[in-house]
Design an enzyme around this catalytic site. Structure first.
Site, PDB file in Angstrom:
ATOM      1  N   ASP A 174       0.841  -1.197   0.000  1.00  0.00           N
ATOM      2  CA  ASP A 174       0.000   0.000   0.000  1.00  0.00           C
ATOM      3  C   ASP A 174       0.878   1.250   0.000  1.00  0.00           C
ATOM      4  O   ASP A 174       2.055   1.182   0.369  1.00  0.00           O
ATOM      5  CB  ASP A 174      -0.896  -0.029   1.250  1.00  0.00           C
ATOM      6  CG  ASP A 174      -2.153   0.817   1.088  1.00  0.00           C
ATOM      7  OD1 ASP A 174      -2.251   1.586   0.111  1.00  0.00           O
ATOM      8  OD2 ASP A 174      -3.042   0.717   1.950  1.00  0.00           O
ATOM      9  N   ASP A 217       0.673   8.597   2.876  1.00  0.00           N
ATOM     10  CA  ASP A 217       0.706  10.043   2.646  1.00  0.00           C
ATOM     11  C   ASP A 217       1.917  10.682   3.308  1.00  0.00           C
ATOM     12  O   ASP A 217       2.492  11.617   2.772  1.00  0.00           O
ATOM     13  CB  ASP A 217      -0.605  10.669   3.132  1.00  0.00           C
ATOM     14  CG  ASP A 217      -1.776  10.088   2.366  1.00  0.00           C
ATOM     15  OD1 ASP A 217      -1.763  10.186   1.123  1.00  0.00           O
ATOM     16  OD2 ASP A 217      -2.665   9.483   2.979  1.00  0.00           O
ATOM     17  N   GLU A 262      -7.956  -0.234   4.756  1.00  0.00           N
ATOM     18  CA  GLU A 262      -6.494  -0.387   4.664  1.00  0.00           C
ATOM     19  C   GLU A 262      -5.913  -0.825   6.008  1.00  0.00           C
ATOM     20  O   GLU A 262      -5.021  -1.671   6.053  1.00  0.00           O
ATOM     21  CB  GLU A 262      -5.857   0.938   4.241  1.00  0.00           C
ATOM     22  CG  GLU A 262      -6.083   1.263   2.768  1.00  0.00           C
ATOM     23  CD  GLU A 262      -5.612   2.646   2.367  1.00  0.00           C
ATOM     24  OE1 GLU A 262      -5.359   2.839   1.182  1.00  0.00           O
ATOM     25  OE2 GLU A 262      -5.505   3.536   3.231  1.00  0.00           O
TER      26      GLU A 262
HETATM   27  C1  5RP Z   1      -5.631   5.885   0.523  1.00  0.00           C
HETATM   28  C2  5RP Z   1      -4.246   5.928   1.033  1.00  0.00           C
HETATM   29  C3  5RP Z   1      -3.142   5.988   0.037  1.00  0.00           C
HETATM   30  O1  5RP Z   1      -2.295   4.917   0.235  1.00  0.00           O
HETATM   31  C4  5RP Z   1      -2.408   7.268   0.224  1.00  0.00           C
HETATM   32  O2  5RP Z   1      -3.329   8.335   0.119  1.00  0.00           O
HETATM   33  C5  5RP Z   1      -1.280   7.425  -0.812  1.00  0.00           C
HETATM   34  O3  5RP Z   1      -1.847   7.616  -2.076  1.00  0.00           O
HETATM   35  P1  5RP Z   1      -0.957   7.894  -3.351  1.00  0.00           P
HETATM   36  O4  5RP Z   1      -0.221   6.618  -3.645  1.00  0.00           O
HETATM   37  O5  5RP Z   1      -1.948   8.268  -4.425  1.00  0.00           O
HETATM   38  O6  5RP Z   1      -0.019   9.026  -3.022  1.00  0.00           O
HETATM   39  O7  5RP Z   1      -3.981   5.894   2.206  1.00  0.00           O
HETATM   40  O8  5RP Z   1      -6.554   5.833   1.575  1.00  0.00           O
END
Ligand code: 5RP
Length: 237
Positions: A86, A89, A108
């Site tokens: 995953d 942020d 998640e």
């Molecule tokens: C979604 C999340 C994502 O993993 C997080 O926002 C990162 O996203 P990105 O890969 O588009 O930067 O927690 O709920």
């Protein structure tokens, strides 16, 4: 996808997908980095005959996996997952993370907690000294009593914003709302997570503590991979 192919983000996504082996039960994250990783896994399923079963952390990821021919099961059909991959942020030096800007934090976190190996895929821009300095903390809350829960979060010192899209409330896959909470600083991520979880109406926070075992940082021409020890500190760098 295709837009981000060849970027640092894509490097992280590819390296993550390469960790998946035949026979594994895999947690698929949400967001743009995860979408690239799911693309890579789809390629491996189609061209190499990789045999996996996956659990998706959002309806968007589930749709993408189905289109790519990745077999899906519900989380409750399996005891544990071998690996989950995953994005994040923000991540600090102890591997504590803020997640949920994409709105999938509840699923998640449940999937990460059920996984033997949690792999986080990022670019260097997501690494921070202190969580929350730039990024708000998403908190998933019940729709019922939304304004009351928001006031309680404000009582903890947060500047809050109920997440909306074109004036309508953003509703998560679980049918809930999200309040983005800006704290001056998050000195104790685990403590703040517990405190917020104690508020009536709160279903989950975007603070992920102790839920990253391997960090993959994508760069222009490759990746750096760092493993966390049990205490959440970096063991190699
Ligand atoms: C979604 C999340 C994502 O993993 C997080 O926002 C990162 O996203 P990105 O890969 O588009 O930067 O927690 O709920």
């Amino acid at each position: 996808m295709g837009v981000d192919k060849g970027t640092a983000k894509d490097q992280a996504a590819r390296a993550g997908a390469e960790l998946v082996e035949d026979g594994m039960i895999v947690g698929l994250g949400s967001g743009s980095t995860s979408a690239l990783m799911v693309d890579c896994l789809g390629d491996r399923v189609r061209s190499l005959g990789l045999k996996i079963t996956a659990v998706a952390t959002s309806e968007a990821t589930a749709r993408q996996a189905r289109e790519l021919g990745i077999p899906l099961v519900e989380l409750d059909q399996v005891q544990n997952l071998d690996i989950s991959l995953d994005g994040a942020d923000e991540i600090d030096g102890r591997f504590a993370m803020i997640k949920g800007l994409g709105g999938a934090l509840l699923r998640e976190k449940i999937v990460a907690a059920a996984s033997r190996l949690r792999v986080t895929l990022i670019t260097a821009a997501k690494q921070v000294e202190k969580l929350g300095a730039a990024c708000p903390l998403p908190v998933e809350v019940s729709r019922f009593g939304l304004a009351h829960t928001e006031r309680r979060l404000q009582g903890l010192g947060a500047v809050t914003k109920i997440r909306r899209s074109a004036e309508a409330l953003v509703i998560t896959d679980g049918g809930n709302c999200i309040i983005d909470c800006k704290f001056a600083e998050i000195a104790d991520p685990a403590g703040l997570d517990q405190t917020i979880q104690g508020l009536p109406g709160v279903l989950e926070t975007g603070l992920f503590v102790g839920l990253c075992d391997v960090l993959i940082i994508g760069e222009a021409d490759g990746v750096r991979q760092i493993e966390a020890d049990r205490a959440g500190r970096r063991s190699t760098d």
